[in-house]
Scaffold this active site. Structure first.
Site, PDB file in Angstrom:
ATOM      1  N   ALA A   1       0.941  -1.334   0.035  1.00 10.19           N
ATOM      2  CA  ALA A   1       0.170   0.042  -0.030  1.00 10.19           C
ATOM      3  C   ALA A   1       0.850   1.297  -0.192  1.00 10.19           C
ATOM      4  CB  ALA A   1      -1.018  -0.136   1.195  1.00 10.19           C
TER       5      ALA A   1
ATOM      6  N   ARG B   1      10.047   7.193  -3.292  1.00 11.62           N
ATOM      7  CA  ARG B   1      11.320   7.354  -3.638  1.00 11.62           C
ATOM      8  C   ARG B   1      11.882   6.655  -4.955  1.00 11.62           C
ATOM      9  NH1 ARG B   1      14.190   4.564   1.285  1.00 11.62           N
ATOM     10  NH2 ARG B   1      16.157   4.806  -0.222  1.00 11.62           N
TER      11      ARG B   1
ATOM     12  N   LYS C   1       5.156   0.813  -7.261  1.00  3.15           N
ATOM     13  CA  LYS C   1       6.665   0.375  -6.784  1.00  3.15           C
ATOM     14  C   LYS C   1       6.566  -1.248  -7.145  1.00  3.15           C
ATOM     15  CE  LYS C   1       7.819   0.349  -2.368  1.00  3.15           C
ATOM     16  NZ  LYS C   1       8.270   0.588  -1.081  1.00  3.15           N
TER      17      LYS C   1
ATOM     18  N   GLY D   1       5.436  -6.617  -0.592  1.00  7.58           N
ATOM     19  CA  GLY D   1       5.541  -6.850  -1.981  1.00  7.58           C
ATOM     20  C   GLY D   1       6.948  -6.216  -2.484  1.00  7.58           C
TER      21      GLY D   1
ATOM     22  N   GLU E   1      10.587  -0.832  17.497  1.00  2.85           N
ATOM     23  CA  GLU E   1      11.007  -0.091  16.359  1.00  2.85           C
ATOM     24  C   GLU E   1      12.212   0.715  16.726  1.00  2.85           C
ATOM     25  OE1 GLU E   1       9.931  -0.440  13.151  1.00  2.85           O
ATOM     26  OE2 GLU E   1       7.931  -1.491  13.366  1.00  2.85           O
TER      27      GLU E   1
ATOM     28  N   LYS F   1      11.576 -12.242 -36.353  1.00  3.93           N
ATOM     29  CA  LYS F   1      10.411 -12.231 -35.390  1.00  3.93           C
ATOM     30  C   LYS F   1       9.453 -12.977 -35.990  1.00  3.93           C
ATOM     31  CE  LYS F   1       7.258  -9.908 -36.205  1.00  3.93           C
ATOM     32  NZ  LYS F   1       5.677  -9.999 -36.568  1.00  3.93           N
TER      33      LYS F   1
ATOM     34  N   TYR G   1       4.476  -6.483 -43.546  1.00  5.10           N
ATOM     35  CA  TYR G   1       3.454  -5.743 -43.153  1.00  5.10           C
ATOM     36  C   TYR G   1       3.140  -4.773 -44.091  1.00  5.10           C
ATOM     37  CZ  TYR G   1       1.324  -2.246 -39.908  1.00  5.10           C
ATOM     38  OH  TYR G   1       0.482  -1.497 -39.342  1.00  5.10           O
TER      39      TYR G   1
ATOM     40  N   ALA H   1      19.865 -12.075 -56.916  1.00  5.43           N
ATOM     41  CA  ALA H   1      20.137 -11.079 -56.185  1.00  5.43           C
ATOM     42  C   ALA H   1      19.589  -9.694 -56.585  1.00  5.43           C
ATOM     43  CB  ALA H   1      21.925 -10.615 -56.214  1.00  5.43           C
TER      44      ALA H   1
END
Length: 463
Positions: free
Chosen positions: A23, A28, A35, A114, A168, A348, A384, A420
């Site tokens: 939470a 930072r 985060k 987390g 603490e 790809k 494409y 070619a």
């Protein structure tokens, strides 16, 4: 993992729930991305943690969110319940928010963070087993002993692992700060005890917050034992709160993975320059030259050579393959046994058949290349059209000449030759030669006349 207490006994089929605290605002990090979703080795840190916890097969998973909870909901889908902490009044208050999601649950609860992504499954299991030891602790805390205790909370414990008190750092005396056993924040508690203890936690402390650690002190004051076990690897409980700490965590993970790769039979010429993803799979006798990057989804079989400055993602390399230097393999790439991709070749969603070669300066996208085919330098598959992707199929033993453009959809037959410089727009039959060029024009002496005329103009201009 060490514990001086009564030997633990593995619980028999006790249900488990995990509560992950996420939470915090993560200010930072200075990022719009939550985060715990920042990646290490190509995987969000939260996913590293959940994957390790999954080894214990939890029946319920709860993530306590605050700022950026929409991102967590999108990332997690139905895999975990989201409990919202708003406002954020401390770690004890955060865990309280999971009470609704755990309604009706009777079992063990493992409290995780987390931004502490590398807690091992063995460590989590040891905490649960300690919870079920004969002395029946109300709470089990995971402690660690860092080289520098800094401002971590302290665990004041007896030699047998029973906790006398937890405090603490801001609330600790100098004598208490001299203790080097620190609180990781991770705890194991039975669900029957957890929320009752949390209801008794107050906020009379330096920060005015509801501390999770106070459930240990409350249980102790009530005459119940609480226990600490200590991890033998302080790095596994290291939190990540900044970009610098993220980079340090990445560095530690990569170092361990490189060592593992070499132990498993791969040769890394310059290990510190090779970067793996969380799911990279390597066979034996794989040689990896300097400056190679593996993004997620790469599987490499035995006896593969990956030359320097290559980048791989979502690719499968079968035995005997060689790629690079400066090769880029994108998702959907499959290199069959003994095929070769050379320098400045990009693939790809393409298959390069057994023994086929694309040695240099080539793009193969949405393509299938047959066994033994040779793809000449500068060849591209034009896949494409600005709206849709189309496939190119190249038959076995076909020869594609340099600087050819294969404009998909198109099929080149087995044993065919494309001369070619050809731009091929129609299928080429098996064994056929296809030559697509403009007619070559020859004008004897024209160049000499041109040079003479231009030299004369230049001389006149400069006079």
């Amino acid at each position: 993992m060490t514990s001086a207490s009564t030997p633990a006994v593995a619980p028999a089929a006790v249900p488990l729930a995990t509560v992950v605290l996420a939470a915090g605002k993560g200010t930072r990090m200075k990022s719009d991305l939550h985060k715990v979703l920042h990646p290490i080795a190509g995987r969000p840190m939260l996913e590293h943690l959940l994957a390790n916890a999954q080894a214990l097969t939890p029946q319920r998973q709860v993530v306590v969110a605050g700022h950026g909870r929409e991102q967590l909901e999108k990332a997690l889908g139905s895999r975990a319940a989201i409990a919202v902490q708003d406002p954020q009044l401390g770690t004890g208050h955060a865990v309280q928010q999971a009470e609704g999601a755990l309604a009706g649950f009777d079992g063990d609860v493992l409290i995780l963070y987390g931004d502490v992504p590398f807690v091992r499954a063995e460590t989590m299991r040891a905490m649960i087993e300690r919870l079920h030891a004969p002395d029946a602790p109300a709470v089990v805390v995971l402690g660690f002993e860092p080289a520098d205790p800094l401002q971590y909370g302290r665990v004041l414990a007896h030699d047998d692992g029973r906790i006398a008190m937890m405090v603490e750092y801001k609330d600790a005396t100098e004598e208490q700060r001299a203790c080097t056993l620190c609180n990781s924040g991770l705890m194991a508690v039975k669900s029957a005890d957890l929320f009752g203890l949390l209801a008794k936690v107050g906020n009379d402390n330096a920060n005015g917050e509801y501390y999770l650690v106070d459930i240990v002190n409350i249980a102790t004051l009530e005459g119940r034992a609480c226990a600490v076990i200590v991890t033998d690897d302080a790095d596994e409980v290291g939190g990540i709160n900044s970009r610098a700490e993220l980079a340090e965590a990445e560095g530690r993970w990569q170092k361990k993975r490189r060592i593992q790769a070499m132990a498993d039979g791969a040769t890394l010429i310059a290990p510190e320059t090779v970067f793996f993803a969380w799911d990279t799979r390597l066979g034996r006798d794989v040689t990896i030259e300097p400056n190679v990057v593996f993004a997620p989804g790469v599987t490499v079989a035995d006896n593969v050579v990956i030359h320097a400055f290559s980048h791989l993602e979502g690719a499968t390399l079968e035995s005997g393959v060689a790629i690079g230097p400066y090769a880029r393999l994108r998702p959907g790439t499959v290199l069959k046994a003994n095929s070769k991709v050379g320098n400045f070749v990009e693939m790809k969603n393409a298959i390069l058949g057994e023994g086929a070669k694309a040695n240099h300066l080539t793009y193969l996208g949405d393509a299938e290349v047959g066994a033994g085919a040779n793809i000449g330098a500068g060849t591209i598959t034009c896949n494409y059209d600005g709206y849709f992707k189309h496939k190119t199929v190249i038959g076995e033993r076909a020869f594609i000449g340099s600087n050819s453009a294969l404009i998909a959809p198109v099929k080149i037959g087995a044993d065919a030759i494309v001369a070619a410089g050809s731009a091929v727009t129609r299928d080429v039959a098996d064994g056929e030669l296809r030559l697509v060029r403009g007619e070559q024009l020859v004008k004897p002496g024209w160049a000499d006349s041109f040079h003479d005329a231009m030299k004369k103009k230049k001389a006149e201009k400069n006079s």
